[in-house]
Write a protein that holds these residues in place. Structure first.
Motif, PDB file in Angstrom:
ATOM      1  N   ILE A 111     -38.646   6.010  29.203  1.00  0.00           N
ATOM      2  CA  ILE A 111     -37.423   6.526  28.587  1.00  0.00           C
ATOM      3  C   ILE A 111     -37.683   6.563  27.081  1.00  0.00           C
ATOM      4  O   ILE A 111     -38.013   5.541  26.474  1.00  0.00           O
ATOM      5  N   VAL A 112     -37.551   7.725  26.492  1.00  0.00           N
ATOM      6  CA  VAL A 112     -37.959   7.948  25.107  1.00  0.00           C
ATOM      7  C   VAL A 112     -36.785   7.724  24.162  1.00  0.00           C
ATOM      8  O   VAL A 112     -35.662   8.168  24.416  1.00  0.00           O
ATOM      9  N   GLU A 113     -37.078   7.052  23.042  1.00  0.00           N
ATOM     10  CA  GLU A 113     -36.066   6.860  22.002  1.00  0.00           C
ATOM     11  C   GLU A 113     -35.527   8.210  21.535  1.00  0.00           C
ATOM     12  O   GLU A 113     -36.284   9.140  21.278  1.00  0.00           O
ATOM     13  N   GLY A 114     -34.218   8.292  21.414  1.00  0.00           N
ATOM     14  CA  GLY A 114     -33.605   9.522  20.925  1.00  0.00           C
ATOM     15  C   GLY A 114     -33.152  10.469  22.020  1.00  0.00           C
ATOM     16  O   GLY A 114     -32.454  11.451  21.734  1.00  0.00           O
TER      17      GLY A 114
ATOM     18  N   PRO B 257     -21.586   6.378  28.760  1.00  0.00           N
ATOM     19  CA  PRO B 257     -22.974   6.114  29.156  1.00  0.00           C
ATOM     20  C   PRO B 257     -23.972   6.358  28.033  1.00  0.00           C
ATOM     21  O   PRO B 257     -25.114   5.888  28.113  1.00  0.00           O
ATOM     22  N   GLU B 258     -23.541   7.083  27.003  1.00  0.00           N
ATOM     23  CA  GLU B 258     -24.471   7.404  25.923  1.00  0.00           C
ATOM     24  C   GLU B 258     -24.946   6.143  25.212  1.00  0.00           C
ATOM     25  O   GLU B 258     -24.144   5.289  24.832  1.00  0.00           O
ATOM     26  N   GLY B 259     -26.242   6.012  25.052  1.00  0.00           N
ATOM     27  CA  GLY B 259     -26.813   4.885  24.325  1.00  0.00           C
ATOM     28  C   GLY B 259     -26.940   3.600  25.105  1.00  0.00           C
ATOM     29  O   GLY B 259     -27.448   2.604  24.583  1.00  0.00           O
ATOM     30  N   ARG B 260     -26.511   3.584  26.369  1.00  0.00           N
ATOM     31  CA  ARG B 260     -26.410   2.327  27.124  1.00  0.00           C
ATOM     32  C   ARG B 260     -27.662   1.971  27.919  1.00  0.00           C
ATOM     33  O   ARG B 260     -27.632   1.012  28.689  1.00  0.00           O
ATOM     34  N   PHE B 261     -28.758   2.712  27.737  1.00  0.00           N
ATOM     35  CA  PHE B 261     -29.971   2.481  28.528  1.00  0.00           C
ATOM     36  C   PHE B 261     -31.154   2.326  27.579  1.00  0.00           C
ATOM     37  O   PHE B 261     -31.399   3.203  26.742  1.00  0.00           O
ATOM     38  N   LEU B 262     -31.873   1.226  27.714  1.00  0.00           N
ATOM     39  CA  LEU B 262     -32.907   0.891  26.740  1.00  0.00           C
ATOM     40  C   LEU B 262     -34.151   1.749  26.932  1.00  0.00           C
ATOM     41  O   LEU B 262     -34.752   1.756  28.008  1.00  0.00           O
TER      42      LEU B 262
ATOM     43  N   SER C 265     -27.926   4.395  17.046  1.00  0.00           N
ATOM     44  CA  SER C 265     -28.204   5.733  17.574  1.00  0.00           C
ATOM     45  C   SER C 265     -28.308   6.760  16.454  1.00  0.00           C
ATOM     46  O   SER C 265     -29.117   7.690  16.521  1.00  0.00           O
ATOM     47  N   LEU C 266     -27.496   6.587  15.401  1.00  0.00           N
ATOM     48  CA  LEU C 266     -27.582   7.485  14.247  1.00  0.00           C
ATOM     49  C   LEU C 266     -28.924   7.303  13.536  1.00  0.00           C
ATOM     50  O   LEU C 266     -29.581   8.271  13.149  1.00  0.00           O
ATOM     51  N   ILE C 267     -29.334   6.058  13.387  1.00  0.00           N
ATOM     52  CA  ILE C 267     -30.621   5.757  12.753  1.00  0.00           C
ATOM     53  C   ILE C 267     -31.760   6.356  13.565  1.00  0.00           C
ATOM     54  O   ILE C 267     -32.702   6.933  13.008  1.00  0.00           O
ATOM     55  N   GLU C 268     -31.668   6.234  14.887  1.00  0.00           N
ATOM     56  CA  GLU C 268     -32.715   6.767  15.759  1.00  0.00           C
ATOM     57  C   GLU C 268     -32.870   8.267  15.590  1.00  0.00           C
ATOM     58  O   GLU C 268     -33.991   8.792  15.511  1.00  0.00           O
ATOM     59  N   ARG C 269     -31.762   8.973  15.530  1.00  0.00           N
ATOM     60  CA  ARG C 269     -31.809  10.431  15.441  1.00  0.00           C
ATOM     61  C   ARG C 269     -32.195  10.927  14.049  1.00  0.00           C
ATOM     62  O   ARG C 269     -32.695  12.046  13.913  1.00  0.00           O
ATOM     63  N   GLU C 270     -31.989  10.120  13.029  1.00  0.00           N
ATOM     64  CA  GLU C 270     -32.320  10.541  11.667  1.00  0.00           C
ATOM     65  C   GLU C 270     -33.739  10.159  11.255  1.00  0.00           C
ATOM     66  O   GLU C 270     -34.268  10.705  10.297  1.00  0.00           O
ATOM     67  N   THR C 271     -34.348   9.227  11.965  1.00  0.00           N
ATOM     68  CA  THR C 271     -35.632   8.681  11.530  1.00  0.00           C
ATOM     69  C   THR C 271     -36.797   9.506  12.058  1.00  0.00           C
ATOM     70  O   THR C 271     -36.926   9.722  13.263  1.00  0.00           O
ATOM     71  N   GLY C 272     -37.656   9.947  11.129  1.00  0.00           N
ATOM     72  CA  GLY C 272     -38.873  10.645  11.507  1.00  0.00           C
ATOM     73  C   GLY C 272     -40.094   9.764  11.381  1.00  0.00           C
ATOM     74  O   GLY C 272     -41.107   9.996  12.036  1.00  0.00           O
ATOM     75  N   GLN C 273     -40.009   8.745  10.525  1.00  0.00           N
ATOM     76  CA  GLN C 273     -41.096   7.792  10.334  1.00  0.00           C
ATOM     77  C   GLN C 273     -40.544   6.383  10.520  1.00  0.00           C
ATOM     78  O   GLN C 273     -39.519   6.028   9.933  1.00  0.00           O
ATOM     79  N   SER C 274     -41.244   5.594  11.326  1.00  0.00           N
ATOM     80  CA  SER C 274     -40.726   4.277  11.702  1.00  0.00           C
ATOM     81  C   SER C 274     -40.449   3.383  10.500  1.00  0.00           C
ATOM     82  O   SER C 274     -39.523   2.573  10.524  1.00  0.00           O
ATOM     83  N   GLY C 275     -41.233   3.542   9.438  1.00  0.00           N
ATOM     84  CA  GLY C 275     -41.047   2.685   8.272  1.00  0.00           C
ATOM     85  C   GLY C 275     -39.769   2.943   7.504  1.00  0.00           C
ATOM     86  O   GLY C 275     -39.415   2.164   6.604  1.00  0.00           O
ATOM     87  N   GLU C 276     -39.058   4.025   7.843  1.00  0.00           N
ATOM     88  CA  GLU C 276     -37.837   4.377   7.112  1.00  0.00           C
ATOM     89  C   GLU C 276     -36.562   3.923   7.815  1.00  0.00           C
ATOM     90  O   GLU C 276     -35.469   4.099   7.266  1.00  0.00           O
TER      91      GLU C 276
ATOM     92  N   ALA D 139     -27.217   9.042  21.088  1.00  0.00           N
ATOM     93  CA  ALA D 139     -28.542   9.065  21.710  1.00  0.00           C
ATOM     94  C   ALA D 139     -28.869   7.663  22.193  1.00  0.00           C
ATOM     95  O   ALA D 139     -28.080   6.717  21.988  1.00  0.00           O
ATOM     96  N   LEU D 140     -30.027   7.520  22.823  1.00  0.00           N
ATOM     97  CA  LEU D 140     -30.499   6.216  23.268  1.00  0.00           C
ATOM     98  C   LEU D 140     -31.353   5.598  22.163  1.00  0.00           C
ATOM     99  O   LEU D 140     -32.466   6.060  21.919  1.00  0.00           O
ATOM    100  N   PRO D 141     -30.866   4.561  21.486  1.00  0.00           N
ATOM    101  CA  PRO D 141     -31.668   3.939  20.434  1.00  0.00           C
ATOM    102  C   PRO D 141     -32.638   2.923  21.006  1.00  0.00           C
ATOM    103  O   PRO D 141     -32.325   2.193  21.947  1.00  0.00           O
ATOM    104  N   GLY D 142     -33.834   2.855  20.431  1.00  0.00           N
ATOM    105  CA  GLY D 142     -34.805   1.858  20.830  1.00  0.00           C
ATOM    106  C   GLY D 142     -34.574   0.545  20.121  1.00  0.00           C
ATOM    107  O   GLY D 142     -33.703   0.417  19.241  1.00  0.00           O
ATOM    108  N   ARG D 143     -35.365  -0.442  20.471  1.00  0.00           N
ATOM    109  CA  ARG D 143     -35.208  -1.766  19.883  1.00  0.00           C
ATOM    110  C   ARG D 143     -35.378  -1.735  18.365  1.00  0.00           C
ATOM    111  O   ARG D 143     -34.648  -2.410  17.630  1.00  0.00           O
ATOM    112  N   ALA D 144     -36.330  -0.938  17.867  1.00  0.00           N
ATOM    113  CA  ALA D 144     -36.576  -0.885  16.428  1.00  0.00           C
ATOM    114  C   ALA D 144     -35.351  -0.367  15.675  1.00  0.00           C
ATOM    115  O   ALA D 144     -35.017  -0.858  14.591  1.00  0.00           O
TER     116      ALA D 144
END
Length: 333
Positions: free
Chosen positions: A113-116, A155-160, A211-222, A283-288
């Protein structure tokens, strides 16, 4: 005459001994020799399959023949075969294979399951996967979440997002239940260790922000820097003004191009027209992303704009931000 009979008996006995030695050698070879020396194959046993069914599949694959050795082995061992999909590894003997099937060591598949991803996309991926048994096709999201023990939840965002291993034939509900449990456990853990001064009232709001952070982030360090911008905007009463929320709210009406009219048309997920967080994750946000939402980076930036390479330019003031938009979005020097 007696001498002839004696000689005949000796010859017969010798032949029997030789035949016994030969048969014993064949039996030992059967027990120890690999079925497949090079290629890997797969057998599938439906519930209630017999030992003969197993050997028949091996015959189709060109790996066995139901001769006296298989018959004898089946009668001596009387193995209890468990249904499932089993992998024949190179070098595996008949005994190894039957032992694997008796233990139920089925072949493991993986689903990432892919982040975003949105929940809609996750549901579509499960429906299209031939390894997964469909059981929720007729369930609406509200009923699905009720069965998962989260009545009234979106259900949005509720699955890791992570990689899950499963056996062929697992139900889509079982996979969603595992991912939902994993998300709830992760969310509770990260919420418990969050920064104490966040402008968030509960774990659900942390999930939305992530979920907002997940969708806006293109580089993990940001991730943490973007989280910091959103948190400072919430604290100061500014609108979040993040494009992915507008796109999400448009749903199927979004054609891939965000226009000015979209930013000014009000709906619950439009963070250009409404203050605060949107009503649900987008979206589905990951742990990071969850960790970033719980531990935003310190700083003074209130704006960011994409550079077009996956990274962002962060600004403290509106004038600086507008100049960055001219440079990176409009292509002006």
């Amino acid at each position: 005459m007696r001498r002839f009979l004696t000689l005949t008996l000796i010859v017969i006995l010798f032949a029997v001994v030789l035949a016994g030695i030969r048969l014993f050698g064949q039996w030992q070879h059967f027990l120890q020799a690999p079925i497949a020396e090079h290629s890997e194959s797969v057998v599938w046993l439906a519930p209630g399959s017999s030992f003969r069914t197993l050997v028949r599949q091996l015959e189709v694959l060109g790996l066995a023949r139901f001769d006296w050795r298989w018959r004898l082995y089946g009668r001596l061992e009387q193995p209890v075969l468990q249904a499932g999909e089993y992998e024949l590894e190179a070098g595996m003997s008949a005994v190894d294979l039957v032992d694997r099937i008796s233990r139920g060591s089925v072949r493991k598949h993986r689903l990432t399951i892919v982040e975003g991803w949105t929940f809609q996309r996750l549901r579509r991926v499960l429906a299209d996967d031939p390894r997964v048994r469909s059981t929720i096709a007729d369930l609406d999201p509200a009923e699905l979440m009720r069965r998962l023990g989260c009545a009234g939840c979106s259900p949005e965002g509720r699955f890791l997002p992570e990689t899950y291993f499963f056996a062929r034939g697992v139900s889509d509900f079982d996979l969603l239940e595992r991912a939902h449990t994993a998300m709830q456990r992760t969310l509770d853990e990260i919420w418990a260790g969050r920064e104490s001064d966040l402008p968030l009232d509960n774990p659900d709001e942390l999930l939305v922000l992530a979920s907002l952070i997940e969708r806006e982030t293109g580089q993990s360090g940001e991730r943490a820097r973007i989280a910091g911008v959103f948190v400072r905007r919430l604290e100061s009463g500014m609108r979040l003004q993040t494009d992915p929320t507008v796109m999400y709210g448009l749903g199927e009406d979004f054609d891939g191009r965000l226009r000015r009219v979209h930013l000014t048309t009000d709906h619950p997920w439009n963070t250009y027209t409404r203050h605060g967080l949107p009503p649900t994750p987008i979206a589905l946000p990951g742990r990071a992303a969850l960790e970033a939402a719980a531990h935003p980076a310190e700083g003074t930036a209130l704006y960011f704009v994409s550079r077009g390479d996956g990274s962002h330019y962060f600004s403290d003031t509106l004038d600086e931000h507008n100049a960055a938009v001219d440079r990176y979005i409009r292509g002006r020097p």
